[in-house]
Design a protein around this motif. Structure first.
Motif, short mmCIF file in Angstrom:
data_model
loop_
_atom_site.label_atom_id
_atom_site.label_comp_id
_atom_site.label_asym_id
_atom_site.label_seq_id
_atom_site.Cartn_x
_atom_site.Cartn_y
_atom_site.Cartn_z
N GLN A 534 -80.13 -31.34 124.80
CA GLN A 534 -78.70 -31.61 124.86
C GLN A 534 -77.99 -30.46 125.55
OE1 GLN A 534 -77.83 -32.11 120.67
NE2 GLN A 534 -77.95 -34.35 120.82
N ILE A 535 -76.81 -30.76 126.07
CA ILE A 535 -75.93 -29.73 126.62
C ILE A 535 -75.05 -29.22 125.48
CG2 ILE A 535 -74.19 -29.17 128.34
CD1 ILE A 535 -76.86 -29.87 129.54
N MET A 536 -75.16 -27.95 125.18
CA MET A 536 -74.42 -27.36 124.06
C MET A 536 -73.56 -26.21 124.56
SD MET A 536 -77.00 -27.36 120.81
CE MET A 536 -77.67 -28.89 120.15
N ARG A 537 -72.39 -26.09 123.96
CA ARG A 537 -71.47 -24.99 124.27
C ARG A 537 -71.62 -23.92 123.21
NH1 ARG A 537 -65.53 -25.65 126.62
NH2 ARG A 537 -66.89 -25.87 128.43
N MET A 538 -72.05 -22.74 123.65
CA MET A 538 -72.26 -21.61 122.75
C MET A 538 -71.17 -20.57 122.98
SD MET A 538 -76.36 -21.29 123.43
CE MET A 538 -76.04 -21.28 125.20
N THR A 539 -70.63 -20.05 121.90
CA THR A 539 -69.59 -19.02 121.96
C THR A 539 -70.14 -17.72 121.40
OG1 THR A 539 -67.86 -20.70 121.70
CG2 THR A 539 -67.25 -18.41 121.31
N ILE A 540 -70.11 -16.68 122.21
CA ILE A 540 -70.60 -15.36 121.80
C ILE A 540 -69.38 -14.45 121.65
CG2 ILE A 540 -72.18 -13.47 122.32
CD1 ILE A 540 -73.56 -16.14 121.99
N PRO A 541 -68.90 -14.20 120.42
CA PRO A 541 -67.72 -13.33 120.25
C PRO A 541 -68.13 -11.86 120.17
CG PRO A 541 -68.35 -14.27 118.15
CD PRO A 541 -69.34 -14.80 119.16
N LYS A 542 -67.14 -11.00 120.25
CA LYS A 542 -67.38 -9.57 120.12
C LYS A 542 -67.91 -9.21 118.74
CE LYS A 542 -64.44 -7.14 123.45
NZ LYS A 542 -63.28 -6.22 123.59
N PRO A 562 -81.14 -15.45 125.76
CA PRO A 562 -82.02 -15.34 124.59
C PRO A 562 -81.31 -15.31 123.24
CG PRO A 562 -81.75 -13.20 125.61
CD PRO A 562 -80.97 -14.18 126.45
N HIS A 563 -80.03 -14.92 123.20
CA HIS A 563 -79.35 -14.72 121.91
C HIS A 563 -78.83 -16.04 121.36
CE1 HIS A 563 -79.42 -10.34 122.31
NE2 HIS A 563 -79.07 -10.52 123.58
N GLU A 564 -79.01 -16.23 120.07
CA GLU A 564 -78.43 -17.40 119.40
C GLU A 564 -76.95 -17.15 119.10
OE1 GLU A 564 -80.69 -18.16 115.94
OE2 GLU A 564 -82.52 -18.70 117.03
N PRO A 565 -76.10 -18.15 119.19
CA PRO A 565 -74.67 -17.93 118.93
C PRO A 565 -74.42 -17.65 117.46
CG PRO A 565 -75.10 -20.25 119.26
CD PRO A 565 -76.39 -19.55 119.56
N LYS A 566 -73.30 -16.98 117.20
CA LYS A 566 -72.94 -16.66 115.81
C LYS A 566 -72.59 -17.91 115.03
CE LYS A 566 -69.62 -13.86 113.19
NZ LYS A 566 -68.48 -12.92 113.30
N ASN A 567 -71.86 -18.81 115.67
CA ASN A 567 -71.47 -20.06 115.03
C ASN A 567 -72.28 -21.21 115.61
OD1 ASN A 567 -69.39 -18.68 113.57
ND2 ASN A 567 -68.10 -18.77 115.39
N LYS A 568 -72.22 -22.33 114.95
CA LYS A 568 -72.97 -23.50 115.37
C LYS A 568 -72.47 -23.97 116.73
CE LYS A 568 -74.27 -28.17 113.92
NZ LYS A 568 -74.12 -29.22 112.88
N PRO A 569 -73.37 -24.21 117.70
CA PRO A 569 -72.92 -24.66 119.03
C PRO A 569 -72.40 -26.09 118.99
CG PRO A 569 -75.31 -24.64 118.92
CD PRO A 569 -74.83 -24.02 117.65
N GLN A 570 -71.56 -26.40 119.96
CA GLN A 570 -70.96 -27.72 120.06
C GLN A 570 -71.73 -28.56 121.09
OE1 GLN A 570 -66.93 -27.00 121.22
NE2 GLN A 570 -66.38 -25.99 119.31
N VAL A 571 -72.05 -29.78 120.71
CA VAL A 571 -72.75 -30.70 121.61
C VAL A 571 -71.75 -31.27 122.60
CG1 VAL A 571 -74.15 -32.78 121.77
CG2 VAL A 571 -74.42 -31.24 119.82
#
Length: 628
Positions: A534-542, A562-571
């Protein structure tokens, strides 16, 4: 009389030199003195006296010290001599890796290793330049415009897509050689840059164990695949091509044989001409019009064979021809199959066909004797499922990438353009025989210099202050502080080969950034194709940490992150047709405007303002008429 008087005055001044300063400070009229005295404020005069005193004191101090001193080590630093590095040692320490690369984590650096702008090697520029020198320049420019210039947009653009069909053999004999010359001048460098970038990425993903000895090229044209593969697979230490691409020579290639398959006579003739005066070393180059049965490689010997087709699939006239090409590449026996094209739909269909052939091979009992069965996608997809961006005939979103090329001199002159570079857009898929590697259970290489400094600072701040340090005295650190500082991960203890092997295994499940990142001041937004298909939107905050945020800020379109996002990604879901609203959030960088809401326009606002003023004037005249 005047001259005699001036002479006596000058003689008197010279006899009374000690009185010169007193004479210049008198209150004589300004007209008889070269520099008239200034009427300064008493406070400002006192300030000038203080400055003069301080300057005189500084001069005495410098003279007492015996002149300026040279730089020397700080005497209170006992570790200064051990930490001191000469310029040669610093150069050796920084050789081969930049400061920004050291700040990245090893995993992010592995996922973003790109070749930058491609520079055509000198031998390729020379052989094309000799061909252009023997060609009529105005005719070459007109042929290039006829074949590769499009006028669909607001201004003409160069498109390296080549799809020429001749009405008869007579027309083909008249124009094929001229068209092939224009192709080698305009399209070959752009195709070369994309093929070279893909092969270099595959080398990185598969590691040094993957040694290529033979290349089968469908749709070889003028030999862009020959030059790119010969320059990508070089006998270099570490398996990496040197950074200066201008010095690469095809004679140093590790390839033993190259088979070009193409029945377009004009392109083949130009391709042979370009290799005529070039030293090929031990590389054996052959050209054929079709793939034959005796060209098939045994399955057990296919690990060193690559089946390549670049910018040829979409030029085939029917879907049956395209499927036949994919079938030939599968039956060639090559372990790795690389397909590159301008059309994303053609590549997506070929990808699905490759995976279908692999599944059929696994399920067929008659293929149980094969040592390697099935197929999986190496790049760019992190999964073997259906492509989430592929919806035939609908949507404008595609999985494509871009490679920059530094234009050689003959390209700029042929196109009559002063731009020194151009971007080549393409879609590709790399399929390898065998099952997909199992998901990795380790996570290594996630901390770079940025993360190490952050962890060291946190470790120091976590220790309470127990004593004050005196200048020049460095007591031994407490045991608790030493233990806290030792908790900072040091991945340098792991060998480089083991780290690369672990990263190559983990990279099979890292998301691929299919759109340019959206970089904000406090967070980075990444749209990636994930292992879930799936295409997912990942947010990497400070707040996730300095290292993940730095790696996300330095990421680029086409990287694997390589890094997993802090919050759950959005599909993200793609609209299937105009006006369709998907169940989740749609793929894109900006929200669509509501249908009932019009866009703001200065002309509309001006008309509304004029209408309001006109209504007010009418109302005023109506009131005045009633008042009369």
């Amino acid at each position: 009389m005047l001259r005699r008087s001036c002479t006596r005055s000058l003689a008197g001044v010279l006899r009374r030199q000690p009185d010169v300063s007193r004479w210049t400070s008198t209150s004589a009229p300004a007209s008889h003195q070269p520099n008239a005295p200034l009427d300064l404020d008493p406070a400002f005069q006192a300030l000038l006296r203080d400055v003069e005193i301080s300057l005189k004191g500084k001069v005495k101090l410098d003279s007492a010290a015996g002149g300026p001193r040279e730089l020397e080590l700080f005497p209170h630093d006992p570790d200064a001599a051990a930490d001191y590095l000469t310029s040669a040692e610093l150069d050796a320490q920084d050789e081969g890796i930049g400061h920004r690369e050291r700040r990245k984590s090893p995993a992010a650096l592995f996922g973003s290793q790109k070749i930058g702008a491609v520079v055509l090697p000198l031998e390729l520029q020379t052989t094309i330049g000799r061909m252009v020198a023997d060609t009529d320049k105005p005719t070459l420019h007109q042929d290039a415009k006829r074949l590769f210039m499009t006028n669909d947009g607001s201004r003409p653009e160069w498109d390296p897509t080549y799809d020429v069909k001749y009405k008869s053999g007579k027309v083909a004999g008249k124009h094929s050689l001229r068209d092939a010359t224009a192709f080698a001048t305009v399209a070959l460098p752009a195709h070369y840059s994309a093929i070279y970038a893909v092969l270099d990425h595959v080398k990185q993903r598969l590691g040094p164990e993957w040694q290529v000895r033979r290349v089968l090229d469908w749709g070889a044209a003028t030999g862009s695949g020959l030059w790119a593969s010969g320059h990508a697979f070089q006998e270099q230490p570490g398996g990496r091509v040197p950074s200066d691409m201008a010095d690469i020579q095809i004679a140093q290639s590790t390839l033993d044989s190259y088979l070009a398959i193409d029945k377009r006579e004009g392109l083949v003739r130009i391709g042979k001409r370009l290799t005529r005066d070039v030293e090929m070393g031990t590389l054996d180059v052959s050209w054929q019009k079709a793939f034959r049965e005796d060209n098939v490689t045994a399955r057990e010997d296919g690990s060193s064979v690559v089946a390549l087709s670049a910018f040829f699939l979409s030029s085939l006239p029917t879907p049956f021809d395209r499927k036949a090409l994919v079938q030939e590449m599968w039956e060639s026996g090559a372990e790795v199959m690389v397909l590159i094209d301008h059309s994303f739909e053609a590549v997506a269909e070929a990808r699905a066909q490759f995976l279908k052939l692999g599944r059929k091979e696994v399920e067929d009992p008659s293929t149980s004797h094969l040592s390697v069965k099935g197929a999986h996608v190496v790049a760019p997809c992190p999964h073997d499922g259906a492509c989430p961006l592929y919806h035939p005939g609908s949507g404008e979103l595609v999985c494509s990438f871009s490679q920059r090329l530094q234009r050689p001199d003959f390209v700029r002159k042929t196109k009559h353009s002063g731009d020194g570079h151009e971007n080549m857009d393409y879609s590709y898929v790399v399929v390898r025989r065998g099952p997909r590697p199992s998901p990795a259970t380790t996570k290594v290489g996630r901390v770079g210099d940025v993360g190490k400094r952050e962890l060291a600072k946190q470790a120091e701040e976590s220790i309470p202050l127990t004593q004050l340090l005196v200048d020049g005295v460095h007591p031994e650190a407490p045991a608790a502080q030493r233990d806290a500082l030792q908790t900072v991960p040091d991945e340098t203890a792991v060998s480089s080969s083991d780290l690369d092997a672990a990263l190559r295994h983990e990279a099979y499940s890292w998301p691929r950034l299919v759109f340019p990142p959206l970089k904000r001041s406090g967070h980075i937004i990444l749209d990636g194709c994930t292992a879930e298909g799936q295409i997912m939107r990942m947010t990497i905050p400070k707040s996730q940490g300095k290292q993940p945020f730095y790696d996300a800020r330095k990421s680029d379109w086409g990287d694997i992150f390589p890094h997993e996002p802090k919050n759950k990604p959005q599909v993200r879901n793609q609209p299937l047709y105009p006006g369709h609203t998907p169940s989740g959030q749609d793929i894109g960088k900006r929200r669509h405007h509501e249908s009932g809401r019009s866009k703001a326009s200065y002309s509309t606002l001006a008309e509304e303002s004029k209408g309001r003023r006109r209504d007010k004037r009418r109302a005023r005249r109506t009131v005045e008429e009633h008042a009369e």
